[in-house]
Scaffold this active site. Structure first.
Site, PDB file in Angstrom:
ATOM      1  N   TYR A 148       1.222  -1.329  -0.010  1.00 11.76           N
ATOM      2  CA  TYR A 148      -0.021  -0.162  -0.470  1.00 11.76           C
ATOM      3  C   TYR A 148       0.910   0.989   0.026  1.00 11.76           C
ATOM      4  O   TYR A 148       1.589   1.039   0.921  1.00 11.76           O
ATOM      5  CB  TYR A 148      -1.006   0.032   1.283  1.00 11.76           C
ATOM      6  CG  TYR A 148      -1.898   1.256   1.216  1.00 11.76           C
ATOM      7  CD1 TYR A 148      -3.022   0.947   0.289  1.00 11.76           C
ATOM      8  CD2 TYR A 148      -1.238   2.204   1.915  1.00 11.76           C
ATOM      9  CE1 TYR A 148      -3.494   2.147   0.659  1.00 11.76           C
ATOM     10  CE2 TYR A 148      -2.331   3.541   2.212  1.00 11.76           C
ATOM     11  CZ  TYR A 148      -3.556   2.999   1.243  1.00 11.76           C
ATOM     12  OH  TYR A 148      -4.051   4.390   1.063  1.00 11.76           O
ATOM     13  N   ASP A 243       9.398   2.513   0.540  1.00 12.32           N
ATOM     14  CA  ASP A 243       8.055   3.381   1.480  1.00 12.32           C
ATOM     15  C   ASP A 243       8.301   2.602   2.578  1.00 12.32           C
ATOM     16  O   ASP A 243       7.532   1.863   2.738  1.00 12.32           O
ATOM     17  CB  ASP A 243       7.033   2.933   0.422  1.00 12.32           C
ATOM     18  CG  ASP A 243       5.007   3.731   1.198  1.00 12.32           C
ATOM     19  OD1 ASP A 243       5.734   4.479   2.148  1.00 12.32           O
ATOM     20  OD2 ASP A 243       5.015   3.754   0.176  1.00 12.32           O
ATOM     21  N   LYS A 271       3.397   9.265   9.137  1.00  8.25           N
ATOM     22  CA  LYS A 271       2.915   8.841  10.307  1.00  8.25           C
ATOM     23  C   LYS A 271       4.009   9.363  11.574  1.00  8.25           C
ATOM     24  O   LYS A 271       3.539  10.373  11.831  1.00  8.25           O
ATOM     25  CB  LYS A 271       2.646   7.005  10.572  1.00  8.25           C
ATOM     26  CG  LYS A 271       1.939   6.828   8.775  1.00  8.25           C
ATOM     27  CD  LYS A 271       1.202   5.574   8.889  1.00  8.25           C
ATOM     28  CE  LYS A 271      -0.179   5.303   7.985  1.00  8.25           C
ATOM     29  NZ  LYS A 271       0.350   4.597   7.044  1.00  8.25           N
TER      30      LYS A 271
END
Ligand SMILES: *Cc1c(COP(=O)(O)O)cnc(C)c1O
Length: 435
Positions: A148, A243, A271
């Site tokens: 993702y 990522d 995050k």
């Protein structure tokens, strides 16, 4: 809380929200569709715990999907944000804290010397891919099934049928021509990488991978596979993008070990580096990063980028994490959970865990690729979900999602969750584990 207590307040608010927000939510997984109960509406949070609008407390192992590595309301983070708020919410101009956060980020990525702050992980990935396309003059991106990378058009794709094809849109509203700019390969499968580069190598601008794929179960990769992937990417003249929106600063200060092994050209972050406030970042070496405007021809901008509150929360979080005791505590909690499972002799639960990131998988095996995940194990978790809530545990509402420990969790909380997971895996719903 008592078993099967109704959450009347949440139910009422959900009814109202459904008449105002599509599906009652601002991000789809929050609708709890996978777990067959209504979403819980949170009133407030503190440390390891969230409290819902009905006054029930839950030990929270979702932690806002990863950003809150210090738990909710860490005093350092809250104070930093309050002080920053007092100086102004947004300047849309340069301020001193941007450099301070960049410095803290780059000290975790010593191979890099430039960072661009954006507002989300999605944006970070969009920017990294734009740089890769600009410098290679190529259009395609190689990603992996189950990886993702946010919700930008080109990455909402699934593998097409047949060997090594470009992707099909996995969301309506994505132009087929855009989906076709993404090639999808399989994790843990060198063959599929070979085929992708054979078919499209000359057109691939970048390979993007989560060094520890953590958005579709926790699919830890073999080191050999990652090395192979890095070599194949370089040989094809493409860039490698790690990522690390979840894994950056999660497993140790800065890059995760798999990301260090990959030696990526660019890293995307989010995050944790915002400590619970909206943020994203791209980090890389000066030469590549200076392709970004205003120095280079790759355009990227943001009204609220480098937002003073997000930056303040990020600085406070990274400063706390730079103390050696932080990761040591997280690892200790994780090891304790492993020990509880080991001592129980349960054969129906595997805690796939790396540091403070764990995936409760109700099955013995350890999958390394999306297609290896046992769907009945996921269903078993989803079917148990309401029982976890009623027992005082707030977990991510889908068996495909990973859970997070924070430095605010206690040994007792981690032990009681592990015991609950074992009970659920063995189908022994032994009643309340926590008031
Ligand atoms: C969460 C996540 C994103 C998207 O970040 P947002 O801030 O939700 O846009 C991208 N990549 C990975 C690996 C993520 O975990």
């Amino acid at each position: 809380m008592n078993k099967r207590n109704r959450r009347y307040g949440s139910e009422r608010l959900y009814v109202r929200s459904k008449n105002l927000l599509p599906g009652g939510v601002n991000s789809p997984v929050r609708a709890f569709a996978a777990v067959g109960c209504d979403p819980v509406f949170i009133a407030k949070a503190n440390g390891s715990t969230v409290t819902d609008v009905d006054g029930y407390h839950y030990i929270d192992f979702c932690q806002s999907w990863g950003p809150l590595i210090l738990g909710h309301t860490s005093p350092e983070v809250i104070t930093a944000v309050q002080e920053a708020a007092g100086r102004g919410l947004s300047f849309g101009a340069c301020h001193s804290a941007e450099g301070e956060l960049a410095d803290l980020i780059l000290s975790g990525y010593p191979d890099f010397d430039r960072v661009r702050l954006v507002n989300s992980g999605t944006e970070a990935v969009m920017t990294a891919l734009r740089i890769a396309r600009a410098v290679t003059g190529r259009s395609l991106v190689l990603k992996f099934e189950g990886g993702y990378h946010g919700h930008s058009d080109g990455l909402l794709v699934k593998a097409g049928s047949g060997l090594a094809t470009t992707g099909l849109a996995s969301s309506a509203g994505v132009a087929p021509s855009v989906a076709a700019t993404t090639v999808v390969a399989r994790l843990n499968d060198e063959e599929s990488v070979v085929r992708a580069f054979e078919a499209y190598g000359d057109d691939i601008a970048a390979t993007i991978i989560e060094p520890v794929p953590a958005n579709n179960g926790l699919l830890e990769q073999r080191s050999d596979y990652l090395k192979y992937l890095a070599t194949a990417t370089r040989q094809a003249g493409a860039l490698l993008i790690a990522d690390e929106v979840i894994t950056g600063f999660r497993l140790q200060y800065g890059a995760s070990l798999p990301a260090i092994e990959l030696q990526p050209d660019l890293v995307t972050l989010g995050k944790i580096i915002g400590g619970g406030m909206p943020i994203g970042a791209v980090a890389g070496g000066r030469q590549l990063m200076e392709n970004l405007a205003p120095l280079g021809s790759v355009y990227q901008a943001g009204t609220l980028s480098g937002n003073p509150l997000s930056v303040a929360a990020g600085i406070a979080t990274l400063k706390e994490l730079s103390r050696p005791s932080s990761y040591a505590k997280l690892e200790r909690l994780g090891l304790l959970m492993d020990e509880v499972i080991h001592a129980s002799g349960s054969s129906n639960l595997r805690l796939v865990r790396l540091g403070s990131m764990f995936w409760p998988y109700f099955c013995r095996d350890k999958p390394r690729a999306a297609h290896e995940i046992n769907e009945s194990a996921i269903k078993h978790f989803n079917d148990s979900y309401t029982w976890f809530l009623d027992s005082g545990f707030y977990l991510p509402p889908s068996g495909y999602e990973v859970c997070f420990l924070s430095t605010a969790h206690s040994e007792v909380e981690c032990t009681s969750l592990t015991e609950a997971l074992i009970s659920a895996a063995d189908n022994k719903f032994t009643g309340d584990l926590k008031k």
